[in-house]
Design an enzyme around this catalytic site. Structure first.
Site, PDB file in Angstrom:
ATOM      1  N   HIS A  76     -13.556 -21.784  11.383  1.00 23.50           N
ATOM      2  CA  HIS A  76     -14.720 -21.880  10.508  1.00 23.50           C
ATOM      3  C   HIS A  76     -14.260 -22.075   9.077  1.00 23.50           C
ATOM      4  CE1 HIS A  76     -14.315 -17.807   8.981  1.00 23.50           C
ATOM      5  NE2 HIS A  76     -14.180 -17.371  10.229  1.00 23.50           N
TER       6      HIS A  76
ATOM      7  N   HIS B 164     -11.298 -20.037   7.510  1.00 22.70           N
ATOM      8  CA  HIS B 164      -9.928 -20.466   7.835  1.00 22.70           C
ATOM      9  C   HIS B 164      -9.565 -21.698   7.015  1.00 22.70           C
ATOM     10  CE1 HIS B 164     -11.375 -18.690  11.807  1.00 22.70           C
ATOM     11  NE2 HIS B 164     -10.525 -17.807  11.320  1.00 22.70           N
TER      12      HIS B 164
ATOM     13  N   CYS C  74      -9.775  -0.686  16.125  1.00 20.60           N
ATOM     14  CA  CYS C  74     -10.856  -1.680  16.113  1.00 20.60           C
ATOM     15  C   CYS C  74     -10.308  -2.945  16.746  1.00 20.60           C
ATOM     16  CB  CYS C  74     -11.337  -1.960  14.690  1.00 20.60           C
ATOM     17  SG  CYS C  74     -12.434  -3.407  14.641  1.00 20.60           S
TER      18      CYS C  74
ATOM     19  N   CYS D  53     -10.436  -6.173  14.520  1.00 21.36           N
ATOM     20  CA  CYS D  53      -9.310  -6.333  13.577  1.00 21.36           C
ATOM     21  C   CYS D  53      -7.978  -6.347  14.315  1.00 21.36           C
ATOM     22  CB  CYS D  53      -9.202  -5.166  12.597  1.00 21.36           C
ATOM     23  SG  CYS D  53     -10.648  -4.779  11.650  1.00 21.36           S
TER      24      CYS D  53
ATOM     25  N   CYS E 281     -16.353   0.082  11.648  1.00 25.44           N
ATOM     26  CA  CYS E 281     -15.473  -0.836  10.924  1.00 25.44           C
ATOM     27  C   CYS E 281     -16.368  -1.713  10.040  1.00 25.44           C
ATOM     28  CB  CYS E 281     -14.690  -1.703  11.919  1.00 25.44           C
ATOM     29  SG  CYS E 281     -13.992  -3.175  11.123  1.00 25.44           S
TER      30      CYS E 281
ATOM     31  N   HIS F 110     -16.453  -5.464  11.197  1.00 22.41           N
ATOM     32  CA  HIS F 110     -16.950  -5.842  12.518  1.00 22.41           C
ATOM     33  C   HIS F 110     -18.186  -5.062  12.958  1.00 22.41           C
ATOM     34  CE1 HIS F 110     -12.842  -7.456  12.397  1.00 22.41           C
ATOM     35  NE2 HIS F 110     -13.445  -8.471  12.955  1.00 22.41           N
TER      36      HIS F 110
ATOM     37  N   LYS G 285     -19.525 -11.344   5.442  1.00 24.06           N
ATOM     38  CA  LYS G 285     -18.324 -12.162   5.659  1.00 24.06           C
ATOM     39  C   LYS G 285     -18.622 -13.214   6.733  1.00 24.06           C
ATOM     40  CE  LYS G 285     -13.652 -12.103   7.420  1.00 24.06           C
ATOM     41  NZ  LYS G 285     -12.803 -11.525   8.444  1.00 24.06           N
TER      42      LYS G 285
ATOM     43  N   LYS H  53     -16.953 -15.872  12.990  1.00 20.45           N
ATOM     44  CA  LYS H  53     -17.450 -16.268  14.300  1.00 20.45           C
ATOM     45  C   LYS H  53     -18.039 -15.066  15.012  1.00 20.45           C
ATOM     46  CE  LYS H  53     -16.836 -20.594  15.335  1.00 20.45           C
ATOM     47  NZ  LYS H  53     -17.793 -21.394  16.104  1.00 20.45           N
TER      48      LYS H  53
HETATM   49  N1  MSP Z   1      -4.256 -13.380  13.213  1.00 21.93           N
HETATM   50  C1  MSP Z   1      -4.482 -12.592  12.057  1.00 21.93           C
HETATM   51  C2  MSP Z   1      -3.473 -12.897  10.980  1.00 21.93           C
HETATM   52  C3  MSP Z   1      -2.041 -12.750  11.347  1.00 21.93           C
HETATM   53  S1  MSP Z   1      -0.956 -13.271  10.086  1.00 21.93           S
HETATM   54  C4  MSP Z   1       0.518 -12.604  10.483  1.00 21.93           C
HETATM   55  C5  MSP Z   1      -5.873 -12.852  11.555  1.00 21.93           C
HETATM   56  N2  MSP Z   1      -6.449 -13.994  11.938  1.00 21.93           N
HETATM   57  S2  MSP Z   1      -7.902 -14.501  11.529  1.00 21.93           S
HETATM   58  O1  MSP Z   1      -8.191 -15.661  12.349  1.00 21.93           O
HETATM   59  O2  MSP Z   1      -8.838 -13.436  11.575  1.00 21.93           O
HETATM   60  O3  MSP Z   1      -7.738 -15.073  10.094  1.00 21.93           O
HETATM   61  C6  MSP Z   1      -7.742 -14.253   9.010  1.00 21.93           C
HETATM   62  C7  MSP Z   1      -7.610 -15.064   7.758  1.00 21.93           C
HETATM   63  O4  MSP Z   1      -8.474 -16.206   7.761  1.00 21.93           O
HETATM   64  C8  MSP Z   1      -8.058 -14.275   6.550  1.00 21.93           C
HETATM   65  O5  MSP Z   1      -7.064 -13.419   6.072  1.00 21.93           O
HETATM   66  C9  MSP Z   1      -8.366 -15.376   5.597  1.00 21.93           C
HETATM   67  O6  MSP Z   1      -7.171 -15.912   5.123  1.00 21.93           O
HETATM   68  C10 MSP Z   1      -9.064 -16.387   6.509  1.00 21.93           C
HETATM   69  N3  MSP Z   1     -10.484 -16.076   6.645  1.00 21.93           N
HETATM   70  C11 MSP Z   1     -11.169 -15.789   7.783  1.00 21.93           C
HETATM   71  N4  MSP Z   1     -12.470 -15.575   7.472  1.00 21.93           N
HETATM   72  C12 MSP Z   1     -12.651 -15.707   6.154  1.00 21.93           C
HETATM   73  C13 MSP Z   1     -13.763 -15.750   5.299  1.00 21.93           C
HETATM   74  N5  MSP Z   1     -14.993 -15.534   5.711  1.00 21.93           N
HETATM   75  N6  MSP Z   1     -13.520 -16.066   4.000  1.00 21.93           N
HETATM   76  C14 MSP Z   1     -12.286 -16.408   3.513  1.00 21.93           C
HETATM   77  N7  MSP Z   1     -11.239 -16.383   4.315  1.00 21.93           N
HETATM   78  C15 MSP Z   1     -11.339 -15.860   5.581  1.00 21.93           C
HETATM   79  O7  MSP Z   1      -6.378 -12.037  10.822  1.00 21.93           O
END
Ligand code: MSP
Length: 473
Positions: free
Chosen positions: A18, A21, A126, A129, A143, A146, A296, A299
């Site tokens: 999304h 990312h 959680c 997370c 959390c 979530h 936030k 998905k």
């Molecule tokens: N897999 C772990 C990270 C492991 S790194 C060793 C994870 N993945 S995640 O798919 O949840 O991605 C998290 C990251 O995606 C966040 O830290 C951020 O960089 C980005 N984002 C995911 N959702 C976001 C928003 N709504 N807004 C901005 N960035 C966000 O955590």
């Protein structure tokens, strides 16, 4: 040649990407392109986090084999990065054989050294997370990210020694040896470390609870905790095999991440590196979250805007622009489809697009095939400073200030009137405008690579570019 290693988190392969990312990845791409343009040797890494309970569950719900499931999601992410012009140098998947082998050999080393030991672990977990949380992080017992209560987990697990690092870690963060940007996030971590002594953490789950992951090499009945597996991506992406030795490019110069995963990056990751005898990252750069309807965007919460939708309608550079300029570097910010459309029209189609067309149309007419001499000036100092500080939105502000300045220069000098009386004078005005536009293109290159290329090409050929922004409704 100065080296520069920049990373994004590796994203969970539990669902399609999304905008959140895309935000981190686009920002990293802009900074990687900037570093390359300054003559640095860059390694820009991203990838997929493919193991763990969350993914196992999701694959199960879809009736798919987990490997097949993550293969599909990873392909969607990779296609998105291609469509968004992401110039990564390494793409790691934690289900890659090389990664799994390196993790197993690193864990073996840690176990032999006594950094990992068997014990009992109790904590609040959680699964959203994939983290153990402490009580003070919960709001109404849930959390906050979530919106669900964590489960109490009591298990016979393997633990990683962490407690011995607390004091040293605090010192390194305080002195900026391990820099955390912005300062507010640094203080947040420091106060966390003051309040909660670092505790040894569980780094395995019993295989019967989580089977989708890397088995511990010294006890196959346990699966490696997904975060430990994930952190090592920052090494395996460089070809590290889990043994001694520091891989080329390591340690990272800049690690981008959302605020949701700072705490683990500022505690578990450095402890792991200390055990492995490897240097710590130089900087953790933490951004806020993109919100949708005040929450936030995620998905899991069902309020996400799929990047493919915006890409199809507006193109890669429009999405890159929005993310780079309209999302604050550090604060949370709401994003809506309506807002996106307004920004697209005002800043790109009617802003940069119109300005380029006006200047190049006049230039084409007045110079008629003559070569225009362009002065190559240094980039504005504030632009350079913001880029060096990774504040891409403020650097983009400088570019749009110049765009506004060029616009008002046209209004003030009216070359389209002057040309009727004094062609040479009109050409002088155009020289100034085309030089300015050329500078805009250079500054835009890390942000909007395709558009910047089209502008530069138009200037070199002294002719109107094809339409820079055309929306497909
Ligand atoms: N897999 C772990 C990270 C492991 S790194 C060793 C994870 N993945 S995640 O798919 O949840 O991605 C998290 C990251 O995606 C966040 O830290 C951020 O960089 C980005 N984002 C995911 N959702 C976001 C928003 N709504 N807004 C901005 N960035 C966000 O955590």
């Amino acid at each position: 040649m100065e080296k520069f290693f920049i990373t994004t988190p590796i994203y969970y392969a539990n669902d399609n990407p999304h905008i959140g990312h895309a935000y981190t990845t686009v920002k990293a791409d802009i900074l990687a392109r900037w570093a390359r343009s300054r003559g640095k040797k860059v390694f820009f890494s991203t990838g997929m986090d493919e193991h763990g309970a969350k993914i196992q569950k999701k694959a199960g719900e879809e009736g798919k084999d987990p490997q097949k499931f993550v293969d599909e999601i990873s392909a969607v992410f990779q296609n998105l990065w291609k469509d968004l012009d992401i110039s990564y140098d390494g793409f790691i998947r934690t289900s890659d054989e090389t990664h799994k082998n390196a993790v197993r050999s690193a864990l073996n080393n840690l176990y032999e050294k006594g950094a990992i030991y068997k014990g009992k672990y109790e904590g609040l977990y959680c699964s959203g997370c994939e983290q153990f949380l402490v009580k003070s992080q919960l709001s109404d017992g849930k959390c906050p990210d979530h919106q669900k209560e964590p489960e109490i987990v009591t298990e016979e697990n393997y633990l990683l020694k962490m407690s011995e690092f607390g004091e040293e870690l605090e010192k390194k963060i305080k002195s900026d040896e391990l820099k955390i940007t912005p300062r507010t996030r640094k203080n947040e971590i420091l106060s966390f470390l003051e309040k909660h002594k670092l505790e040894d953490i569980s780094i395995s789950r019993p295989k019967e609870k989580v089977s989708w992951g890397i088995p511990l090499p010294f006890d196959e009945n346990h699966t490696v905790y997904v975060w430990l597996d994930a952190f090592l991506n920052y090494l395996t992406v460089l070809g590290w095999d889990g043994g001694g030795g520091v891989p080329d490019f390591f340690p990272p110069d800049l690690q981008l991440m959302g605020k949701d995963i700072l705490r683990v990056h500022a505690t578990i990751w450095p402890a792991l590196l200390a055990h492995l005898g490897l240097p710590l990252p130089k900087e953790l750069y933490v951004h806020g979250h993109i919100l949708s309807g005040g929450r936030k965007m995620s998905k899991t919460l069902g309020n996400a805007i799929p990047p493919s939708e915006l890409l199809g309608e507006y193109g890669a550079d429009a999405l890159r622009y929005y993310l780079a300029r309209k999302i604050s570097s550090f604060e949370d910010g709401d994003m809506t489809r309506e807002g996106f459309k307004n920004v697209y029209n005002a800043d790109l189609a009617n802003g940069l697009g119109n300005l380029t067309a006006r200047i190049m149309k006049m230039s084409e007419q007045y110079f008629e095939g003559e070569k225009i001499e362009i002065k190559n000036e240094e980039l504005p100092e504030d632009y350079r400073k913001f880029m060096d500080n990774s504040e891409v939105n403020r650097a983009a502000d400088v570019v749009w200030d110049l765009i506004a300045e060029l616009d008002s220069h046209i209004q003030k000098t009216e070359p389209f009137k002057v040309v009727k009386e004094d062609r040479e004078k009109a050409k002088e005005i155009l020289k100034y405008l085309v030089s300015g536009l050329s500078r805009v293109a250079v500054m835009l290159a890390p942000f909007l690579p395709e558009t910047a290329g089209k502008i530069t090409e138009a200037i070199e050929g002294n002719k109107m570019p094809e339409s820079l922004f055309s929306r497909k409704e």
